[in-house]
Motif scaffolding. Structure first.
Motif, mmCIF file in Angstrom:
data_model
loop_
_atom_site.group_PDB
_atom_site.id
_atom_site.type_symbol
_atom_site.label_atom_id
_atom_site.label_comp_id
_atom_site.label_asym_id
_atom_site.label_seq_id
_atom_site.Cartn_x
_atom_site.Cartn_y
_atom_site.Cartn_z
ATOM 1 N N VAL A 260 0.838 -1.208 0.000
ATOM 2 C CA VAL A 260 0.000 0.000 0.000
ATOM 3 C C VAL A 260 0.875 1.260 0.000
ATOM 4 O O VAL A 260 0.620 2.214 -0.741
ATOM 5 C CB VAL A 260 -0.956 -0.002 1.206
ATOM 6 N N ALA A 261 1.912 1.273 0.847
ATOM 7 C CA ALA A 261 2.788 2.452 0.942
ATOM 8 C C ALA A 261 3.481 2.728 -0.389
ATOM 9 O O ALA A 261 3.597 3.884 -0.817
ATOM 10 C CB ALA A 261 3.806 2.259 2.051
ATOM 11 N N SER A 262 3.966 1.675 -1.048
ATOM 12 C CA SER A 262 4.679 1.870 -2.319
ATOM 13 C C SER A 262 3.730 2.188 -3.470
ATOM 14 O O SER A 262 4.121 2.834 -4.449
ATOM 15 C CB SER A 262 5.488 0.612 -2.659
ATOM 16 N N THR A 263 2.454 1.752 -3.354
ATOM 17 C CA THR A 263 1.482 1.966 -4.434
ATOM 18 C C THR A 263 0.720 3.276 -4.279
ATOM 19 O O THR A 263 0.548 4.024 -5.245
ATOM 20 C CB THR A 263 0.472 0.807 -4.475
ATOM 21 N N LEU A 264 0.253 3.571 -3.056
ATOM 22 C CA LEU A 264 -0.622 4.726 -2.832
ATOM 23 C C LEU A 264 -0.012 5.786 -1.927
ATOM 24 O O LEU A 264 -0.659 6.802 -1.661
ATOM 25 C CB LEU A 264 -1.960 4.250 -2.238
ATOM 26 N N GLY A 265 1.186 5.573 -1.426
ATOM 27 C CA GLY A 265 1.846 6.582 -0.599
ATOM 28 C C GLY A 265 1.312 6.638 0.825
ATOM 29 O O GLY A 265 0.566 5.758 1.279
ATOM 30 N N THR A 266 1.674 7.701 1.539
ATOM 31 C CA THR A 266 1.297 7.849 2.951
ATOM 32 C C THR A 266 -0.214 7.978 3.129
ATOM 33 O O THR A 266 -0.782 7.436 4.081
ATOM 34 C CB THR A 266 1.994 9.078 3.566
ATOM 35 N N ASP A 267 -0.882 8.706 2.209
ATOM 36 C CA ASP A 267 -2.340 8.831 2.301
ATOM 37 C C ASP A 267 -3.014 7.456 2.216
ATOM 38 O O ASP A 267 -3.943 7.160 2.959
ATOM 39 C CB ASP A 267 -2.875 9.745 1.204
ATOM 40 N N GLY A 268 -2.546 6.650 1.286
ATOM 41 C CA GLY A 268 -3.092 5.303 1.159
ATOM 42 C C GLY A 268 -2.816 4.459 2.391
ATOM 43 O O GLY A 268 -3.664 3.668 2.820
ATOM 44 N N LEU A 269 -1.634 4.640 2.970
ATOM 45 C CA LEU A 269 -1.289 3.895 4.186
ATOM 46 C C LEU A 269 -2.179 4.305 5.349
ATOM 47 O O LEU A 269 -2.570 3.466 6.170
ATOM 48 C CB LEU A 269 0.190 4.129 4.534
ATOM 49 N N ASN A 270 -2.503 5.602 5.424
ATOM 50 C CA ASN A 270 -3.406 6.064 6.483
ATOM 51 C C ASN A 270 -4.798 5.443 6.333
ATOM 52 O O ASN A 270 -5.423 5.039 7.319
ATOM 53 C CB ASN A 270 -3.513 7.589 6.462
ATOM 54 N N ILE A 271 -5.294 5.373 5.094
ATOM 55 C CA ILE A 271 -6.593 4.737 4.855
ATOM 56 C C ILE A 271 -6.518 3.248 5.194
ATOM 57 O O ILE A 271 -7.418 2.685 5.821
ATOM 58 C CB ILE A 271 -7.035 4.932 3.392
ATOM 59 N N ALA A 272 -5.426 2.604 4.771
ATOM 60 C CA ALA A 272 -5.243 1.176 5.070
ATOM 61 C C ALA A 272 -5.190 0.939 6.576
ATOM 62 O O ALA A 272 -5.650 -0.106 7.061
ATOM 63 C CB ALA A 272 -3.966 0.666 4.411
ATOM 64 N N SER A 273 -4.653 1.906 7.321
ATOM 65 C CA SER A 273 -4.571 1.763 8.772
ATOM 66 C C SER A 273 -5.958 1.686 9.392
ATOM 67 O O SER A 273 -6.205 0.910 10.319
ATOM 68 C CB SER A 273 -3.790 2.931 9.375
ATOM 69 N N VAL A 274 -6.890 2.507 8.865
ATOM 70 C CA VAL A 274 -8.270 2.452 9.356
ATOM 71 C C VAL A 274 -8.903 1.116 8.965
ATOM 72 O O VAL A 274 -9.611 0.486 9.766
ATOM 73 C CB VAL A 274 -9.091 3.628 8.792
ATOM 74 N N GLY A 352 -11.390 9.604 -1.306
ATOM 75 C CA GLY A 352 -10.878 8.309 -1.746
ATOM 76 C C GLY A 352 -11.099 7.225 -0.705
ATOM 77 O O GLY A 352 -11.267 6.050 -1.046
ATOM 78 N N GLY A 353 -11.128 7.639 0.564
ATOM 79 C CA GLY A 353 -11.219 6.664 1.640
ATOM 80 C C GLY A 353 -12.588 6.040 1.796
ATOM 81 O O GLY A 353 -12.698 4.869 2.168
ATOM 82 N N SER A 354 -13.645 6.784 1.516
ATOM 83 C CA SER A 354 -14.997 6.249 1.704
ATOM 84 C C SER A 354 -15.231 5.027 0.825
ATOM 85 O O SER A 354 -15.769 4.009 1.275
ATOM 86 C CB SER A 354 -16.042 7.325 1.404
ATOM 87 N N GLY A 355 -14.815 5.123 -0.432
ATOM 88 C CA GLY A 355 -14.959 3.976 -1.332
ATOM 89 C C GLY A 355 -14.117 2.800 -0.880
ATOM 90 O O GLY A 355 -14.552 1.645 -0.928
ATOM 91 N N ALA A 356 -12.888 3.101 -0.425
ATOM 92 C CA ALA A 356 -11.994 2.038 0.038
ATOM 93 C C ALA A 356 -12.568 1.320 1.250
ATOM 94 O O ALA A 356 -12.524 0.091 1.339
ATOM 95 C CB ALA A 356 -10.627 2.634 0.376
#
Length: 419
Positions: A260-274, A352-356
């Motif tokens: 996730v970090a390498s694909t979507l960056g820190t924002d993606g990692l934050n969403i993945a954390s939730v 982006g996070g709501s859909g995820a």
């Protein structure tokens, strides 16, 4: 001799333990999640990722406990079904020595290598500094976490299930108060979140010892009349599928964090954390259901009551369906509220996070049913098949997520339910 049971007797026994188990696991998870919420709102959104990055370590610690400790609680249930009370004390004493020794080993390793572990968990320089601070205190958590899990499981196995929610709720309140106080008033940052967990588990240990272990007729004395090797081997045989499941889960979480970090960056990692917090919530709910199912199922197996086991399976299936359908509906209806709760209120992340969150939520009931099937196999002593089930569940998730991340990075969230 096979014992006949009426369905209402099986259901009554199950629901009596289930309420205590769910209260305790929900309280434990709430304490953890509220700590993450405090970090996200009063430290920074990146603090949510820092705590999430340690989830593989928590899975490894939990897996090690399952291997050496949880099997003892299962054996205690079966020994009680056979009225073998002398063996109960022997199994308990050996398991305490194993669990405490293992907890000390984890703490030493984390203290010595916490800086190296932080660099391994993330390549982001900013997150790595926060990770090092968090791990410097988190290192002490196994000393309190592993004995608390074990004392609670053993107290439940001898029938004192009412103590579990009392101890967990007390620990939860103390953990939340410590987290808020240490972060907001003392400015400890992520260190305060790690300290709060240690305080909460320490309180649980004290309650289990003074209110459960020492007053118990079966567990109130320590005996050295056991052979460590054979006892540990028997414990491992009963709990190996759970160990394997958690070990693979930790490995998968570590790999997914990097994907996730390498694909979507820190924002993606934050969403993945939730998302991982939601996954942890579902796992803890299933742990509560399983910890109510296993003692009753194992005791019935010890008595040769296979009809009772079938009645129990039917009841548990209905409970799992109701609970996780409710969880899924709530997440699908309020994904933005879930993100805001953890401090992720930036518009770009929220959009982006709501859909995820909605896509990821589809995983929860599917994963829960898979864990339920594994528990049934363990009760019936099909440990190899249960281990295979655990392995496939984790390996498929990692493989599908990695494949979609490579082909269509923005849609990698579909990898979780599709797996």
């Amino acid at each position: 001799m096979k014992t006949a049971r009426y369905p209402y007797l099986v259901n009554k026994a199950f629901f009596n333990i289930l309420m205590a188990s769910l209260l305790s696991t929900i309280a434990m998870q709430l304490a953890t999640s509220i700590g993450v919420i405090v970090a996200g709102n009063f430290v920074s959104p990146d603090a949510v990722s820092v705590i999430n990055l340690t989830m593989p370590i928590i899975s490894f610690v939990n897996a090690a406990y399952m291997l050496f400790g949880m099997g003892a609680s299962y054996r205690i249930s079966r020994l009680l079904g056979n009225n073998d009370y002398d063996s109960v004390k022997r199994v308990f004493s050996c398991s305490v020595v194993a669990v405490v020794t293992l907890a000390m080993l984890f703490t030493v390793l984390l203290l010595v290598f916490h800086q190296d572990i932080a660099r391994m968990l993330t390549s982001d320089a900013r997150l790595s500094v926060m990770q090092t601070e968090y791990l410097s205190v988190f290192a002490f958590q196994p000393l309190f976490f592993m004995p608390a899990l074990h004392f609670g499981a053993c107290v439940k196995s001898i029938g004192n299930s009412r103590l579990i929610p009392k101890a967990t709720l007390a620990g939860m309140v103390l953990q939340i108060v410590t987290a808020y106080t240490s972060v907001v008033f003392f400015g400890m940052g992520v260190k305060g979140i790690a300290l709060a967990a240690c305080v909460g588990f320490a309180a649980q240990n004290a309650i289990y010892l003074f209110k459960g272990i020492w007053p118990s007729e079966l567990l109130n004395g320590f005996t050295f009349h056991f052979k460590m090797g054979p006892e540990i081997k028997k414990n491992m045989k009963h709990s190996f599928p759970l160990f394997l499941s958690l070990f693979l889960m930790g490995s998968m979480l570590f790999a997914i964090n990097h994907i996730v970090a390498s694909t979507l960056g820190t924002d993606g990692l934050n969403i993945a954390s939730v998302c991982m917090q939601l996954m942890l919530l579902s796992i803890m709910l299933m742990a509560g259901i399983n910890s109510a199912t296993m003692p009753i199922g194992n005791m019935m197996m010890g008595e040769g009551d296979y009809d009772g086991v079938r009645m129990l399976n039917t009841t548990v299936t209905k409970v799992v369906a109701v609970i996780f359908a409710t969880v899924l509906i709530l997440i699908l209806c309020f994904p933005a509220a879930v993100l805001q709760l953890f401090g992720l209120d930036d518009t770009s992340i929220e959009n982006g996070g709501s859909g995820a969150i909605r896509i990821f939520a589809l995983l929860i009931p599917l994963q829960s049913y898979s864990m339920l099937r594994m528990t049934r196999l363990m009760i019936l002593s099909y440990t190899k098949l249960a281990s295979l089930s655990a392995t496939l569940r984790v390996v498929l998730m990692l493989a599908v997520v990695a494949l979609i991340a490579h082909i269509a990075p923005k849609h990698l969230w579909w990898g979780f339910p599709l797996s």
